[in-house]
Scaffold this motif. Structure first.
Motif, PDB file in Angstrom:
ATOM      1  N   TYR A   1      -3.758   0.305  -3.003  1.00  0.00           N
ATOM      2  CA  TYR A   1      -3.648  -0.698  -1.928  1.00  0.00           C
ATOM      3  C   TYR A   1      -3.908  -2.050  -2.591  1.00  0.00           C
TER       4      TYR A   1
ATOM      5  N   TYR B   1      -5.120   8.905  -0.631  1.00  0.00           N
ATOM      6  CA  TYR B   1      -4.353   8.322  -1.735  1.00  0.00           C
ATOM      7  C   TYR B   1      -4.064   9.461  -2.701  1.00  0.00           C
TER       8      TYR B   1
ATOM      9  N   VAL C   1     -15.930   1.969   4.603  1.00  0.00           N
ATOM     10  CA  VAL C   1     -15.106   3.031   4.021  1.00  0.00           C
ATOM     11  C   VAL C   1     -16.023   4.145   3.530  1.00  0.00           C
TER      12      VAL C   1
ATOM     13  N   THR D   1     -11.530   4.996   6.680  1.00  0.00           N
ATOM     14  CA  THR D   1     -11.721   3.554   6.810  1.00  0.00           C
ATOM     15  C   THR D   1     -11.989   3.265   8.279  1.00  0.00           C
TER      16      THR D   1
ATOM     17  N   TRP E   1     -13.284   0.084  11.148  1.00  0.00           N
ATOM     18  CA  TRP E   1     -13.513  -1.349  11.370  1.00  0.00           C
ATOM     19  C   TRP E   1     -14.412  -1.524  12.574  1.00  0.00           C
TER      20      TRP E   1
ATOM     21  N   LEU F   1     -12.734   0.705  -5.590  1.00  0.00           N
ATOM     22  CA  LEU F   1     -12.629  -0.423  -4.667  1.00  0.00           C
ATOM     23  C   LEU F   1     -13.050  -1.671  -5.442  1.00  0.00           C
TER      24      LEU F   1
ATOM     25  N   VAL G   1      -7.605  -1.460  -3.614  1.00  0.00           N
ATOM     26  CA  VAL G   1      -7.888  -0.107  -4.104  1.00  0.00           C
ATOM     27  C   VAL G   1      -7.028   0.093  -5.341  1.00  0.00           C
TER      28      VAL G   1
ATOM     29  N   ASP H   1      -8.954  -7.521   5.308  1.00  0.00           N
ATOM     30  CA  ASP H   1      -8.705  -6.748   6.533  1.00  0.00           C
ATOM     31  C   ASP H   1      -8.621  -7.667   7.743  1.00  0.00           C
TER      32      ASP H   1
ATOM     33  N   SER I   1     -10.736   9.451   2.305  1.00  0.00           N
ATOM     34  CA  SER I   1     -11.720   8.534   2.876  1.00  0.00           C
ATOM     35  C   SER I   1     -11.506   8.393   4.378  1.00  0.00           C
TER      36      SER I   1
ATOM     37  N   ARG J   1      -7.566  11.080  -3.405  1.00  0.00           N
ATOM     38  CA  ARG J   1      -8.756  10.325  -2.980  1.00  0.00           C
ATOM     39  C   ARG J   1      -8.770  10.306  -1.452  1.00  0.00           C
TER      40      ARG J   1
ATOM     41  N   HIS K   1      -5.933  -7.600  -0.618  1.00  0.00           N
ATOM     42  CA  HIS K   1      -5.743  -8.018   0.778  1.00  0.00           C
ATOM     43  C   HIS K   1      -7.102  -8.302   1.422  1.00  0.00           C
TER      44      HIS K   1
ATOM     45  N   TYR L   1     -16.254   7.778   1.627  1.00  0.00           N
ATOM     46  CA  TYR L   1     -15.482   8.598   0.685  1.00  0.00           C
ATOM     47  C   TYR L   1     -15.882  10.046   0.848  1.00  0.00           C
TER      48      TYR L   1
ATOM     49  N   ARG M   1       0.839  -1.206   0.000  1.00  0.00           N
ATOM     50  CA  ARG M   1       0.000   0.000   0.000  1.00  0.00           C
ATOM     51  C   ARG M   1       0.868   1.248   0.000  1.00  0.00           C
TER      52      ARG M   1
ATOM     53  N   HIS N   1     -10.118  -7.734  -1.311  1.00  0.00           N
ATOM     54  CA  HIS N   1     -10.379  -6.456  -1.996  1.00  0.00           C
ATOM     55  C   HIS N   1      -9.080  -5.693  -2.226  1.00  0.00           C
TER      56      HIS N   1
HETATM   57  C1  OGA Z   1      -8.425  -0.409   3.637  1.00  0.00           C
HETATM   58  C2  OGA Z   1      -9.142  -0.524   2.351  1.00  0.00           C
HETATM   59  C3  OGA Z   1     -10.683   0.432   0.740  1.00  0.00           C
HETATM   60  C4  OGA Z   1     -11.014   1.764   0.125  1.00  0.00           C
HETATM   61  O1  OGA Z   1      -8.180   0.722   4.116  1.00  0.00           O
HETATM   62  O2  OGA Z   1      -8.108  -1.463   4.226  1.00  0.00           O
HETATM   63  O3  OGA Z   1      -9.167  -1.583   1.809  1.00  0.00           O
HETATM   64  O4  OGA Z   1     -11.871   1.788  -0.790  1.00  0.00           O
HETATM   65  N1  OGA Z   1      -9.786   0.555   1.829  1.00  0.00           N
HETATM   66  O5  OGA Z   1     -10.416   2.767   0.518  1.00  0.00           O
END
Ligand code: OGA
Ligand code: MN
Length: 200
Positions: free
Chosen positions: A116, A110, A134, A190, A192, A149, A179, A121, A188, A186, A119, A136, A64, A177
């Motif tokens: 990214y 980004y 996530v 993120t 969890w 994504l 990026v 999570d 965002s 970009r 991977h 945006y 990443r 997934h």
């Molecule tokens: C992450 C990720 C997805 C995104 O931060 O682990 O996968 O669309 N982000 O930003």
């Protein structure tokens, strides 16, 4: 904590249905524009504090290239978003018995050329992450700006999801997934939804 109401655009029945069927759900126009603008302002005014996400405990990873800033209560606007996700988590717990107890979140930026790679999570259930959310928050996004994504759903179907402003992509943290490379800045958050650590 005081009761927090979810925004009207968060259709919990639909979200639960989507998560159940596909393992992911999109919430569009998640917040009133005024709140989103305050969030963009909080994010962009702190960009100088963002750190290289690839470096963790001094170890550099090549998967990443984004930059992040962990969210705490001092970031007041972003904390409200975290509280909304805690409220959503209570409803997901009722539907899925998912045992979410905690929400952790960071801003991510980004810049052009950053990505990214593929991977999960929560690979092999090694951490308490149940769902990833996530949000945006850049002011605009055009479909040829990359940064999508790319997500494999729970039925092994792949989806290319645009990082549309004011959208939340919510998905099971064990799904694969990535990026794709962004061609514009970009922004965002993120988050969890976790079944370990502090009680919410
Ligand atoms: C992450 C990720 C997805 C995104 O931060 O682990 O996968 O669309 N982000 O930003
Ligand atoms: Mn991820």
């Amino acid at each position: 904590m005081d009761a927090v109401l979810l925004p009207k655009s968060w259709n919990v029945d639909q979200i639960i249905h989507d998560l159940d069927q596909q393992g992911f759900s999109l919430i569009d126009e998640a917040y009133p524009p005024a709140y989103m603008h305050r969030l963009v302002e909080e994010c962009t005014s702190n960009l100088n504090k963002f750190r290289d996400a690839a470096i963790q405990n001094g170890v550099v990873s090549k998967i990443r290239s984004d930059h992040i800033l962990w969210i705490n209560e001092q970031l007041e606007i972003a904390s409200q978003h975290v509280h909304q996700l805690e409220e959503l988590a209570k409803q997901l717990n009722r539907a899925f018995y998912s045992g979410i107890r905690n929400v952790e979140a960071h801003f991510a930026c980004y810049n052009s050329g950053e990505f990214y790679a593929l991977h999960r999570d929560n690979p092999h259930n090694k951490n308490g992450r149940v769902f990833s959310a996530v949000y945006y928050l850049h002011e605009q996004w055009q479909s040829d700006w990359g940064g999508e994504l790319h997500l494999q759903d729970k039925n092994d179907q792949w989806h290319i999801l645009q990082p549309k402003p004011n959208r939340i992509a919510l998905f099971q943290s064990d799904l694969l997934h990535e990026v794709l490379k962004a061609k514009h800045q970009r922004l965002s958050i993120t988050a969890w939804l976790r079944s370990d650590s502090d009680i919410i």
